[in-house]
Design a protein around this motif. Structure first.
Motif, mmCIF file in Angstrom:
data_model
loop_
_atom_site.group_PDB
_atom_site.id
_atom_site.type_symbol
_atom_site.label_atom_id
_atom_site.label_comp_id
_atom_site.label_asym_id
_atom_site.label_seq_id
_atom_site.Cartn_x
_atom_site.Cartn_y
_atom_site.Cartn_z
ATOM 1 N N THR A 2 -38.095 60.371 -3.643
ATOM 2 C CA THR A 2 -38.713 59.162 -4.182
ATOM 3 C C THR A 2 -38.215 58.900 -5.611
ATOM 4 O OG1 THR A 2 -40.601 60.285 -5.190
ATOM 5 C CG2 THR A 2 -40.790 59.685 -2.846
ATOM 6 N N PHE A 3 -38.509 57.714 -6.089
ATOM 7 C CA PHE A 3 -38.140 57.365 -7.458
ATOM 8 C C PHE A 3 -38.802 58.323 -8.440
ATOM 9 C CE2 PHE A 3 -38.603 54.365 -11.199
ATOM 10 C CZ PHE A 3 -37.253 54.415 -11.551
ATOM 11 N N ARG A 4 -40.044 58.641 -8.198
ATOM 12 C CA ARG A 4 -40.761 59.575 -9.072
ATOM 13 C C ARG A 4 -40.079 60.943 -9.070
ATOM 14 N NH1 ARG A 4 -45.802 59.509 -11.210
ATOM 15 N NH2 ARG A 4 -46.276 57.614 -10.010
ATOM 16 N N ALA A 34 -30.487 55.148 -8.585
ATOM 17 C CA ALA A 34 -31.495 54.114 -8.760
ATOM 18 C C ALA A 34 -30.886 53.003 -9.599
ATOM 19 C CB ALA A 34 -32.747 54.667 -9.435
ATOM 20 N N ILE A 67 -33.363 44.428 -4.890
ATOM 21 C CA ILE A 67 -34.015 45.299 -3.909
ATOM 22 C C ILE A 67 -33.421 45.078 -2.520
ATOM 23 C CG2 ILE A 67 -36.198 45.749 -2.708
ATOM 24 C CD1 ILE A 67 -37.580 44.986 -5.415
ATOM 25 N N VAL A 72 -31.208 52.106 -2.674
ATOM 26 C CA VAL A 72 -31.820 53.030 -3.629
ATOM 27 C C VAL A 72 -32.989 52.327 -4.325
ATOM 28 C CG1 VAL A 72 -29.689 54.314 -3.996
ATOM 29 C CG2 VAL A 72 -30.214 52.342 -5.460
ATOM 30 N N PRO A 73 -33.882 53.077 -4.972
ATOM 31 C CA PRO A 73 -35.016 52.447 -5.667
ATOM 32 C C PRO A 73 -34.545 51.520 -6.795
ATOM 33 C CG PRO A 73 -35.357 54.815 -5.439
ATOM 34 C CD PRO A 73 -33.933 54.551 -5.059
ATOM 35 N N SER A 75 -35.997 49.584 -10.364
ATOM 36 C CA SER A 75 -37.043 49.531 -11.384
ATOM 37 C C SER A 75 -36.836 48.298 -12.254
ATOM 38 C CB SER A 75 -36.989 50.798 -12.240
ATOM 39 O OG SER A 75 -38.024 50.805 -13.203
ATOM 40 N N LEU A 101 -40.710 46.763 -6.013
ATOM 41 C CA LEU A 101 -40.156 47.569 -7.097
ATOM 42 C C LEU A 101 -40.761 48.972 -7.082
ATOM 43 C CD1 LEU A 101 -40.059 44.893 -9.931
ATOM 44 C CD2 LEU A 101 -38.101 46.274 -9.198
ATOM 45 N N ALA A 102 -39.944 49.951 -7.450
ATOM 46 C CA ALA A 102 -40.401 51.343 -7.482
ATOM 47 C C ALA A 102 -41.099 51.672 -8.790
ATOM 48 C CB ALA A 102 -39.214 52.279 -7.285
ATOM 49 N N ASP A 138 -48.332 51.742 -2.559
ATOM 50 C CA ASP A 138 -47.158 52.608 -2.623
ATOM 51 C C ASP A 138 -47.030 53.226 -4.010
ATOM 52 O OD1 ASP A 138 -46.303 52.042 0.026
ATOM 53 O OD2 ASP A 138 -45.434 50.143 -0.668
ATOM 54 N N PHE A 140 -45.797 54.157 -7.557
ATOM 55 C CA PHE A 140 -45.205 53.243 -8.529
ATOM 56 C C PHE A 140 -45.108 53.973 -9.857
ATOM 57 C CE2 PHE A 140 -45.177 49.683 -11.510
ATOM 58 C CZ PHE A 140 -44.403 48.729 -10.853
#
Length: 264
Positions: A2-4, A34, A67, A72-73, A75, A101-102, A138, A140
């Protein structure tokens, strides 16, 4: 991943700021994990100057374009959240999540000026945005920016005070663009256990990913630096063409086939 999950202090990834669908796809093709929007670079594509000249709806539509173009994510670089009130920052987060958006970052500057929001209001804006982020269905990743060192509105001590407060207010990541020295950057990173973003622009573009990793950075963004480098090529080639009738600057490009391959 994930982006996180990409945000690992000491193992920074590059958040590649794109300005249109083509640049986003090329950057992904080159290995970007990303993609980020850039408020300045986006404004340039619209023939506008940076700083409060792009509306929230335009920024969200632009983000949706990116997007839809990459896997990929993505931001968002969303300036001051498109409004002074904490509720406006929360709305910007909510709408950002709705378009896919991530994550986004929101700064403490007031529109296009060198002024910043008062400390208490700046913290409440972050608190509202962070709360809105947690309410999304989701995951974020919300980053709070303290831009006063960059604009000259305050010093590093105030920046540290702000990011500590932003951390407590619920921000997922922190960001102080262009501290005056690498030692100041280290102080920023050490002021929080949360991921810190570093802007690889200006004097910081002279440092390597390994150097930022050694300081404990988690993310390296480009801002409008890559878009500005592209405009430098246009300016230099244009000056040669229109000034001297010299077209040799056009020989430095890459082939259409290579661009096509990178875009998939």
């Amino acid at each position: 991943m994930t982006f996180r999950d990409l945000h690992k202090p000491g193992e920074p990834f590059i958040l590649a700021n794109a300005w249109d669908i083509g640049s986003a796809k090329v950057l992904q093709g080159l290995g970007a994990k990303a993609i980020g929007t850039s408020s300045a670079a986006h404004a340039f594509t619209l023939g506008r100057s940076d700083g409060g000249n792009v509306s929230r709806d335009e920024a969200l539509t632009h983000a949706q374009d990116l997007i839809g173009a990459v896997s990929v994510p993505v931001s968002g670089d969303f300036e001051d959240g498109f409004g002074e009130a904490p509720d406006e920052c929360a709305t910007t987060v909510r709408l950002s999540g709705e378009v896919g958006l991530a994550g986004i970052c929101i700064e403490d500057t007031i529109e296009a000026s060198n002024r910043v929001y008062d400390f208490d209001l700046a913290v409440e804006r972050v608190r509202a945005a962070a709360s809105a982020a947690r309410a999304l269905k989701d995951d974020f990743f919300f980053v709070a920016r303290a831009d006063g060192v960059l604009t000259g509105a305050y010093d590093i001590e105030e920046a540290l005070r702000r990011i500590r407060a932003f951390d407590e207010a619920g921000a997922d990541g922190l960001y102080v663009p262009i501290p005056k020295t690498m030692n100041d950057l280290k102080r920023v990173i050490d002021a929080t256990d949360k991921p810190v973003n570093v802007l690889a622009a200006g004097p910081y573009a002279k440092h390597s990913l390994a150097e930022f990793a050694a300081l404990g950075a988690a993310r390296i963004s480009l801002g409008s630096a890559l878009a500005s480098a592209t405009h430098r090529v246009i300016v230099e080639a244009g000056q040669s063409m229109f000034g001297d009738g010299d077209f040799t600057g056009l020989t430095k490009g890459i082939s259409s086939a290579k661009v096509d391959k990178l875009m998939g």
